[in-house]
Scaffold this active site. Structure first.
Site, PDB file in Angstrom:
ATOM      1  N   GLU A  76       0.903  -1.350  -0.148  1.00  0.00           N
ATOM      2  CA  GLU A  76      -0.230  -0.251   0.095  1.00  0.00           C
ATOM      3  C   GLU A  76       0.932   1.196   0.424  1.00  0.00           C
ATOM      4  O   GLU A  76       2.238   1.456   0.430  1.00  0.00           O
ATOM      5  CB  GLU A  76      -1.071  -0.428   0.933  1.00  0.00           C
ATOM      6  CG  GLU A  76      -2.276  -0.745   1.164  1.00  0.00           C
ATOM      7  CD  GLU A  76      -2.981  -1.348   2.759  1.00  0.00           C
ATOM      8  OE1 GLU A  76      -3.179  -1.798   2.580  1.00  0.00           O
ATOM      9  OE2 GLU A  76      -2.156  -0.708   3.931  1.00  0.00           O
ATOM     10  N   GLY A 105       8.382 -16.236  -3.535  1.00  0.00           N
ATOM     11  CA  GLY A 105       8.514 -14.523  -4.023  1.00  0.00           C
ATOM     12  C   GLY A 105       9.707 -14.434  -4.158  1.00  0.00           C
ATOM     13  O   GLY A 105      10.992 -13.917  -4.908  1.00  0.00           O
ATOM     14  N   TRP A 145       1.857  -0.250  -6.146  1.00  0.00           N
ATOM     15  CA  TRP A 145       3.210  -0.725  -6.377  1.00  0.00           C
ATOM     16  C   TRP A 145       2.510  -3.048  -6.701  1.00  0.00           C
ATOM     17  O   TRP A 145       3.340  -3.710  -6.521  1.00  0.00           O
ATOM     18  CB  TRP A 145       3.880  -1.172  -5.726  1.00  0.00           C
ATOM     19  CG  TRP A 145       4.394   0.138  -5.191  1.00  0.00           C
ATOM     20  CD1 TRP A 145       4.388   0.431  -3.621  1.00  0.00           C
ATOM     21  CD2 TRP A 145       4.933   2.098  -6.209  1.00  0.00           C
ATOM     22  NE1 TRP A 145       4.751   2.404  -3.516  1.00  0.00           N
ATOM     23  CE2 TRP A 145       4.807   2.945  -5.124  1.00  0.00           C
ATOM     24  CE3 TRP A 145       4.931   2.031  -7.328  1.00  0.00           C
ATOM     25  CZ2 TRP A 145       5.445   3.982  -5.457  1.00  0.00           C
ATOM     26  CZ3 TRP A 145       5.420   3.230  -7.442  1.00  0.00           C
ATOM     27  CH2 TRP A 145       5.277   4.590  -6.996  1.00  0.00           C
ATOM     28  N   GLU A 187      10.520  -7.886  -2.447  1.00  0.00           N
ATOM     29  CA  GLU A 187      10.714  -8.975  -1.531  1.00  0.00           C
ATOM     30  C   GLU A 187      11.234  -9.021  -0.446  1.00  0.00           C
ATOM     31  O   GLU A 187      11.729  -9.900   0.182  1.00  0.00           O
ATOM     32  CB  GLU A 187      10.877 -10.040  -2.847  1.00  0.00           C
ATOM     33  CG  GLU A 187      10.192 -10.883  -3.568  1.00  0.00           C
ATOM     34  CD  GLU A 187       8.813 -10.985  -3.935  1.00  0.00           C
ATOM     35  OE1 GLU A 187       8.506 -10.451  -2.932  1.00  0.00           O
ATOM     36  OE2 GLU A 187       8.403 -10.832  -4.812  1.00  0.00           O
TER      37      GLU A 187
END
Length: 380
Positions: free
Chosen positions: A126, A237, A155, A359
Site C-alpha cells: 500500500e 517470491g 506497486w 520481496e
C-alpha cells in the site's frame, strides 16, 4: 555447479537456458522500452508449462522441485527480469490458492492461470505499507451477503493486466485475504509507469471503493491472511528473486568477459589491465558464491527443513547485492556502451537496483538475518 545438480536438474537447466534465449530474450529490450510484456511471451511460458511449474501435479501444476524452479528463475532472470517477475507472481498466487483456497477457487483459477488465459496479481503493498505487511490498512467490513472492501493498494506487479487479485485486508482486526476479480464494481485500476527498472512488470495501483465480495471469495479462514497466505507466497517470491538476481549477475559477467577481450585501449585488450581483471575476478567469485547460496536454499526448501526461511533470506540478500555490484562493474567495463540502449547492461543496471528492494529490502534482510544468527548457529 558441477557435482551438485543431478542429471535431471542439469538437463532441465540446459532446456531453460535455450527457452529463455529463444523465446524471451528477443522481447526483453522491447518490454523495457514499451513497459509492457508481449502476449506471446506469456503464451510461450504457458505452452512450455512454466506458469505454475512449481505447483504440485495433483493441482494441475508442473510439480517442479525447488532447485529446478530456481534454475528456471535464474535463466529467465538472466535475459529479462520482468518476465521472471511474471512467473513468480503467478506462482505466488497459485500456491496461495492451493494452500489455503477452497475447491471452488482452485477450480475457477488454477487452470486458466496455468494456461495463460488469465493473469493473477498479488496485492499486499500500500502507499504507506511496504515491508511490514502486517500493517495493511485496506479493510474488509462485514455486510449483507459478504464483505465490503475499502482501501488502496500500490506497486502491484501486473496489476494493469490482471484478471484476479489476491488482496490482503484487515477484516475485523484480523489479516484476511480475498480473491477480487478485475471487473468488480468499485475497483479502479490505475497504471504506474516510468519506474527505474523491471519496467515490463506493468505495475498498477488499486482503489477499492466499497467493493463487494462474498464469503466464498475469502482465501483461508479469517485471520489467516498473512500466516497461511501472504508469508508463504512472499517466501516463494523471495526465492525466485534470489535466483533471478544471480542470473542477472551471470549475464553481466558473460557480457563483461566478452567485451573486455574485444575492447582494445593503449594497444592491448582491456582484459589485460589489472583493475579490469580485479572487477572480473570479483564478479565471477561473487556470482559463484551467490549461486551456491541459492542452491543451498533450494535444497532446504525442497526438504522442508526448519532453516529454509533463513537460507532463502540469506540467498536473496546476498544475490541481490551481488547483482547490483556486478551490474555496476559491468557498466564501468563497457564504458559508454554500458550506459546506452545498445547493450542490455544499462537495463540490467536499473533492474539490479530494484532487486534490492522487492520481496524485502536489503536492510530488512540484514536485520532479520542478524537477529537470527544466534539461533542458526546455536550461539549461547
Amino acid at each position: 555447479m558441477l557435482g551438485i545438480l543431478n542429471v535431471e536438474q542439469t538437463d532441465r537447466w540446459g532446456r531453460f537456458k535455450e527457452f529463455a534465449e529463444q523465446r524471451i530474450e528477443p522481447h526483453a529490450a522491447d518490454a523495457d522500452r514499451t513497459q509492457t510484456l508481449a502476449p506471446e511471451v506469456l503464451k510461450g511460458l504457458a505452452a512450455a508449462g512454466y506458469i505454475g511449474s512449481s505447483v504440485p501435479r495433483r493441482w494441475g501444476g508442473g510439480g517442479m522441485d525447488a532447485v529446478c524452479y530456481g534454475l528456471l528463475s535464474h535463466e529467465i532472470g538472466r535475459v529479462c527480469q520482468s518476465t521472471r517477475n511474471l512467473v513468480a507472481v503467478e506462482d505466488m498466487v497459485c500456491h496461495a490458492v492451493v494452500r489455503a483456497g477452497s475447491e471452488r477457487q482452485r477450480d475457477r483459477w488454477l487452470g486458466p492461470v496455468f494456461s495463460g488465459e488469465a493473469v493473477a496479481a498479488f496485492a499486499i503493498t500500500e502507499p504507506e505499507v511496504g515491508s511490514d505487511a502486517a500493517a495493511v490498512e485496506t479493510t474488509a467490513t462485514s455486510a449483507a451477503g459478504g464483505f465490503v472492501l475499502s482501501g488502496h493498494k500500490k506497486w502491484i506487479s501486473f496489476g494493469q493486466i490482471a484478471d484476479v487479485f489476491l488482496v490482503l485486508t484487515r477484516c475485523e482486526g484480523a489479516l484476511t485475504a480475498f480473491l477480487v476479480e478485475r471487473d468488480a464494481p468499485g475497483l479502479a485500476v490505475r497504471p504506474i509507469r516510468d519506474l527505474l527498472g523491471l519496467r515490463g512488470s506493468m505495475l498498477a495501483e488499486l482503489v477499492f471503493d466499497d467493493v463487494h465480495v462474498t464469503a466464498d471469495d475469502m482465501v483461508g479462514p479469517p485471520g489467516a491472511g498473512l500466516a497461511f497466505v501472504g508469508s508463504p507466497a512472499l517466501g516463494l517470491g523471495r526465492y525466485s528473486t534470489a535466483w533471478g538476481a544471480v542470473g542477472l549477475a551471470q549475464s553481466c559477467l558473460e557480457a563483461s568477459v566478452g567485451h573486455a577481450a574485444r575492447r582494445r585501449q593503449h594497444g592491448a585488450p582491456i582484459a589485460e589491465h589489472q583493475l579490469v581483471r580485479r572487477m572480473l575476478a570479483d564478479m565471477v567469485t561473487d556470482v559463484s558464491a551467490a549461486r551456491l547460496l541459492c542452491h543451498q536454499a533450494g535444497v532446504s526448501v525442497e526438504k522442508g527443513d526448519s532453516g529454509d526461511l533463513y537460507r532463502t533470506l540469506m540467498a536473496k540478500y546476498r544475490s541481490s547485492t551481488v547483482a547490483r555490484r556486478a551490474a555496476e562493474d559491468a557498466v564501468q567495463i563497457h564504458g559508454a556502451l554500458g550506459v546506452s540502449g545498445e547493450s542490455p547492461i544499462e537495463r540490467h543496471y536499473r533492474d539490479a537496483k530494484i532487486l534490492e528492494i522487492i520481496e524485502g529490502t536489503t536492510q530488512i534482510h540484514q536485520s532479520i538475518i542478524g537477529e537470527c544468527v544466534g539461533t542458526l548457529y546455536q550461539v549461547p
